[in-house]
Design a protein around this motif. Sequence first.
Motif, PDB file in Angstrom:
ATOM      1  N   PRO B 122       0.679  -1.209   0.130  1.00 48.65           N
ATOM      2  CA  PRO B 122       0.034   0.035  -0.011  1.00 48.65           C
ATOM      3  C   PRO B 122       0.884   1.116  -0.172  1.00 48.65           C
ATOM      4  CG  PRO B 122      -0.961  -1.476   1.423  1.00 48.65           C
ATOM      5  CD  PRO B 122       0.637  -2.144   1.169  1.00 48.65           C
ATOM      6  N   GLU B 123       2.032   1.307   0.649  1.00 51.12           N
ATOM      7  CA  GLU B 123       2.950   2.632   0.570  1.00 51.12           C
ATOM      8  C   GLU B 123       3.410   2.706  -0.901  1.00 51.12           C
ATOM      9  OE1 GLU B 123       6.123   1.981   3.426  1.00 51.12           O
ATOM     10  OE2 GLU B 123       4.872   1.038   4.796  1.00 51.12           O
ATOM     11  N   VAL B 124       3.739   1.557  -1.756  1.00 55.65           N
ATOM     12  CA  VAL B 124       4.111   1.933  -2.851  1.00 55.65           C
ATOM     13  C   VAL B 124       2.912   2.448  -3.875  1.00 55.65           C
ATOM     14  CG1 VAL B 124       5.343   0.739  -4.867  1.00 55.65           C
ATOM     15  CG2 VAL B 124       5.617  -0.224  -2.494  1.00 55.65           C
ATOM     16  N   LEU B 125       1.972   1.940  -3.464  1.00 55.98           N
ATOM     17  CA  LEU B 125       0.674   2.262  -4.447  1.00 55.98           C
ATOM     18  C   LEU B 125       0.449   3.837  -4.314  1.00 55.98           C
ATOM     19  CD1 LEU B 125      -1.547  -1.024  -3.932  1.00 55.98           C
ATOM     20  CD2 LEU B 125      -0.458  -0.129  -6.121  1.00 55.98           C
ATOM     21  N   ALA B 126       0.415   4.284  -2.866  1.00 57.03           N
ATOM     22  CA  ALA B 126       0.345   5.622  -2.589  1.00 57.03           C
ATOM     23  C   ALA B 126       1.507   6.505  -3.033  1.00 57.03           C
ATOM     24  CB  ALA B 126       0.468   5.651  -0.935  1.00 57.03           C
ATOM     25  N   ILE B 127       2.681   6.321  -3.283  1.00 62.59           N
ATOM     26  CA  ILE B 127       3.651   7.132  -3.870  1.00 62.59           C
ATOM     27  C   ILE B 127       3.715   7.115  -5.283  1.00 62.59           C
ATOM     28  CG2 ILE B 127       4.853   7.136  -1.676  1.00 62.59           C
ATOM     29  CD1 ILE B 127       6.797   5.676  -4.133  1.00 62.59           C
ATOM     30  N   LEU B 128       2.957   6.308  -5.951  1.00 60.20           N
ATOM     31  CA  LEU B 128       3.229   6.036  -7.437  1.00 60.20           C
ATOM     32  C   LEU B 128       3.012   7.386  -8.359  1.00 60.20           C
ATOM     33  CD1 LEU B 128       1.673   2.546  -8.197  1.00 60.20           C
ATOM     34  CD2 LEU B 128       3.809   3.221  -8.453  1.00 60.20           C
ATOM     35  N   ASN B 129       1.992   8.116  -7.853  1.00 59.83           N
ATOM     36  CA  ASN B 129       1.600   9.421  -8.604  1.00 59.83           C
ATOM     37  C   ASN B 129       2.804  10.216  -8.355  1.00 59.83           C
ATOM     38  OD1 ASN B 129      -0.643   9.134  -9.879  1.00 59.83           O
ATOM     39  ND2 ASN B 129      -1.966   9.556  -8.461  1.00 59.83           N
ATOM     40  N   LEU B 130       3.516  10.557  -7.260  1.00 54.19           N
ATOM     41  CA  LEU B 130       4.466  11.319  -6.647  1.00 54.19           C
ATOM     42  C   LEU B 130       5.437  11.025  -7.720  1.00 54.19           C
ATOM     43  CD1 LEU B 130       4.434  11.488  -2.979  1.00 54.19           C
ATOM     44  CD2 LEU B 130       4.012  13.133  -4.338  1.00 54.19           C
ATOM     45  N   ASP B 131       5.909   9.740  -7.814  1.00 60.09           N
ATOM     46  CA  ASP B 131       7.039   9.330  -8.462  1.00 60.09           C
ATOM     47  C   ASP B 131       6.919   9.656 -10.195  1.00 60.09           C
ATOM     48  OD1 ASP B 131       9.287   7.318  -9.218  1.00 60.09           O
ATOM     49  OD2 ASP B 131       7.423   6.187  -9.768  1.00 60.09           O
ATOM     50  N   LYS B 132       5.734   9.244 -10.395  1.00 65.76           N
ATOM     51  CA  LYS B 132       5.597   9.339 -11.943  1.00 65.76           C
ATOM     52  C   LYS B 132       5.760  10.878 -12.206  1.00 65.76           C
ATOM     53  CE  LYS B 132       1.832   7.870 -15.165  1.00 65.76           C
ATOM     54  NZ  LYS B 132       0.525   7.461 -15.026  1.00 65.76           N
ATOM     55  N   LYS B 133       5.299  11.688 -11.474  1.00 69.48           N
ATOM     56  CA  LYS B 133       5.183  13.145 -11.615  1.00 69.48           C
ATOM     57  C   LYS B 133       6.654  13.767 -11.724  1.00 69.48           C
ATOM     58  CE  LYS B 133       3.751  16.695  -8.759  1.00 69.48           C
ATOM     59  NZ  LYS B 133       2.738  16.919  -7.836  1.00 69.48           N
ATOM     60  N   ALA B 134       7.464  13.010 -10.864  1.00 68.18           N
ATOM     61  CA  ALA B 134       8.866  13.684 -10.562  1.00 68.18           C
ATOM     62  C   ALA B 134       9.841  13.035 -11.652  1.00 68.18           C
ATOM     63  CB  ALA B 134       9.443  13.524  -9.276  1.00 68.18           C
ATOM     64  N   LYS B 135       9.056  11.872 -12.223  1.00 64.66           N
ATOM     65  CA  LYS B 135      10.020  11.131 -12.935  1.00 64.66           C
ATOM     66  C   LYS B 135      11.403  10.522 -12.388  1.00 64.66           C
ATOM     67  CE  LYS B 135       7.997  13.043 -17.108  1.00 64.66           C
ATOM     68  NZ  LYS B 135       8.093  14.232 -18.149  1.00 64.66           N
ATOM     69  N   VAL B 136      11.125  10.013 -11.139  1.00 63.91           N
ATOM     70  CA  VAL B 136      12.105   9.393 -10.639  1.00 63.91           C
ATOM     71  C   VAL B 136      12.108   7.781 -10.681  1.00 63.91           C
ATOM     72  CG1 VAL B 136      13.236   9.107  -8.364  1.00 63.91           C
ATOM     73  CG2 VAL B 136      12.489  11.447  -9.036  1.00 63.91           C
ATOM     74  N   VAL B 137      13.134   7.266 -10.722  1.00 66.66           N
ATOM     75  CA  VAL B 137      13.184   5.861 -10.854  1.00 66.66           C
ATOM     76  C   VAL B 137      12.812   5.213  -9.670  1.00 66.66           C
ATOM     77  CG1 VAL B 137      14.742   3.942 -11.109  1.00 66.66           C
ATOM     78  CG2 VAL B 137      14.685   5.356 -12.794  1.00 66.66           C
ATOM     79  N   LEU B 138      11.575   4.288  -9.454  1.00 69.73           N
ATOM     80  CA  LEU B 138      11.296   3.583  -8.364  1.00 69.73           C
ATOM     81  C   LEU B 138      11.598   2.007  -8.655  1.00 69.73           C
ATOM     82  CD1 LEU B 138       9.652   3.254  -5.852  1.00 69.73           C
ATOM     83  CD2 LEU B 138       7.505   3.370  -7.116  1.00 69.73           C
ATOM     84  N   LEU B 139      12.254   1.567  -7.504  1.00 73.82           N
ATOM     85  CA  LEU B 139      12.628   0.200  -7.410  1.00 73.82           C
ATOM     86  C   LEU B 139      11.786  -0.294  -6.467  1.00 73.82           C
ATOM     87  CD1 LEU B 139      16.430   0.885  -7.378  1.00 73.82           C
ATOM     88  CD2 LEU B 139      15.345  -0.357  -9.286  1.00 73.82           C
ATOM     89  N   ASP B 140      10.941  -1.291  -6.747  1.00 78.05           N
ATOM     90  CA  ASP B 140      10.211  -2.042  -5.729  1.00 78.05           C
ATOM     91  C   ASP B 140      10.718  -3.240  -5.486  1.00 78.05           C
ATOM     92  OD1 ASP B 140       8.086  -3.069  -4.419  1.00 78.05           O
ATOM     93  OD2 ASP B 140       6.879  -3.388  -5.952  1.00 78.05           O
ATOM     94  N   PRO B 141      11.350  -3.684  -4.429  1.00 77.63           N
ATOM     95  CA  PRO B 141      12.127  -4.565  -4.230  1.00 77.63           C
ATOM     96  C   PRO B 141      11.212  -5.939  -3.759  1.00 77.63           C
ATOM     97  CG  PRO B 141      13.029  -3.130  -2.582  1.00 77.63           C
ATOM     98  CD  PRO B 141      11.805  -2.714  -3.269  1.00 77.63           C
ATOM     99  N   SER B 142      10.214  -5.458  -3.031  1.00 75.27           N
ATOM    100  CA  SER B 142       9.457  -6.738  -2.310  1.00 75.27           C
ATOM    101  C   SER B 142       7.981  -6.482  -2.043  1.00 75.27           C
ATOM    102  CB  SER B 142      10.035  -7.050  -1.103  1.00 75.27           C
ATOM    103  OG  SER B 142      10.040  -5.754  -0.054  1.00 75.27           O
ATOM    104  N   GLY B 143       7.417  -5.398  -2.766  1.00 76.48           N
ATOM    105  CA  GLY B 143       5.928  -5.158  -2.671  1.00 76.48           C
ATOM    106  C   GLY B 143       5.347  -5.597  -3.574  1.00 76.48           C
TER     107      GLY B 143
END
Lengths: 289, 389
Positions: B122-143
């Motif tokens: 749920p934390e990863v899902l919550a920050i997806l929009n932020l990440d997409k807007k800022a165009k920063v690579v998001l590594l999701d190891p275990s979610g």
Amino acid sequence: MTASSLAQVIVAGIAMGAIYTLMALGFTILFNAMGVINFAQGDILMLGAVFGYTAYVQWHLDFFLTFVVGALGAAAVGLLMNWLIFRPLLGHPPLNSVIATIGASILIRAVGLIVWGSQALYFPPVMGSQPLNIFGVSILPYYLWALVIALLCIAAMQAFFRYTRTGKAMRATAQSRDAAALQGIPVQRMDALASAISAGLSGIGGVLVAPIFFVQTSMGALAGLKGFAAAVFGGLGSIPGAILGGVGLGVAENLSATLISSTYRDAVAFVILLVILFWRPSGLLGRSK
Amino acid sequence: MRRISGITLAGTVALAASLLLAGCGGAASGSQGNGASASSKAPITIGVFGPLSGSLAVAGQHQLDGATYAADLINAKGGADGHQIRIVSGDTQGVPADATSVVNRFIYQDHVTALLGSPNSPEVLAILNLDKKAKVVLLDPSGVAMAITQSGDPYVFRIVATDKIFSQKLVDYALQTLKFKKIAVLYDTSDYGQGGEQLVTAELKAAGVQPVTVQGYNDNTNDFTSQLLAIKNAGAQAIILWGLYTQGAEILHQMQTLGMHTQVLASTGVTIGNFFQLAGSAANGMIGATAGYSPLRTDATAQNFIHAFQAKMHYVPDLNDVLAYDAVNVLAKAVETAHSTNEAKIRAALAGIQNYPGVGGPITFQKNGDGGTAALLFRVENGKEQLLP
């Protein structure tokens, strides 16, 4: 569906139903005494189970003493609730005590979480894990024993209300508080007794289910709801109704899960409840107004 | 009304300020500057977010340990393409709202090159929009939530294998290795269980097998007699079980009570938590799935990693350590390939990674960002997991 499978499903339903009956009796006794519906009833069942866990697994008491600890511990909580909630709110609109018991339910669950944690606890099998085979029905010996204990409790309650002076006094109080008080019945003591018996029955239910299912602090929510449904099903306030409602609900939900759909097991049980209330608004054995 | 004295007021303000600062949480930790002076290139910052307190704290701490350990090793070898890796961390307490504030800080104050987290989907899902807007690579190891890579965020890269891989592996084992033909599916009706049930039935269908029965149960059920009898009456040889551990253990106990010896093949959710303690001997003989790393692995890759990790961190690494370790290494590899710290170039390099030999198994990123390909199966014998070949 073979006949032996059907029998198996019905036996499991009766065993669950006996637990629902204990809960429904708890609801009914308290409702009769003070017109209160205790929404923390399920959480008191949970307390019975965790007290039992502590007594049996951590203190290594034998199973009989475990029962005493579970029942008396739960009854003590019932007395506390009588003193803190039921008595001060007597004579106020029923909604007040409903909200107060919901608050108590949240409080009890939170304390349970702090003391016993959020993970399920394993209560070891009490009479072995080797099932008996009776006419193709496979059942653990403990199941039969739990059923007998539950039936004994129910019979004892029936006898208590019918034949003892105190039981009769409680029934008199339920009929009319004022008339009972005028007859010299100590009404407040009857209230306390009703609270203790009602909670004690749930506590016994909790100890009984502990070896069948795991013990967890969230177990009270559904048990309370089903027990309440069983009480309404049979007619709130009627003791035979609580028995019929409890066993009826246990068997009905198991049969519906087998014959209709396991996914919608709870939904089917509550649809049956709705249909019955539609047909008889005061429950199967309730007094119609 | 009494006047508030100046000292009290100043004290209150100071207290409030310190609380606010403490509330921001986290700190730069670990690996900055370990032998860094040699390099002239600017360091790369990775923002690691996850629960460091609360009930999920263990998972979050191991993620941070794994990432820090990886960064230290890379830095000791001169960094990724000459860039030292700096880890900053933030505690989300397992709360999605806290994850967004931590990630905001990472992006706009720490100017991180990549985000890494969290074991709590749920934390990863919550920050997806932020990440997409800022165009920063998001590594999701275990979610593991399927929705994470279904969001259309091109910057998401997941290391762990998803339920799709696990369902393939379990169905394959039941049909090919055990040669079963009559399979029952038993699942809990939550998102997790339902998602698994759909994947399993699709896998079975692809192999030309119709499940003999599909039975669901609610997440508050504790009597499974009717479901189990329906499975027994359908003549199933195996049950593929998709659910969580408490009910999983209860199901195994009730199968024992009913005298059922049907082979159980269980999803990853069944064998986590305190499952083995709850299930006891009832778990014997069942088959479970787990991600590509397990401390039980005896191959050289895993054993070498375990020894080196243990020498430094003083405990046997778990899956969260390994996945975060692989995530940092995959990023370093991408920086080397891209020869740049430009976000878009790193993203493109990551997307091109194929068969990267991670400790937790090969990583090949698909279009949606799912990279994990490895899963292990184990059989429970005498209460212990034995990996299956």
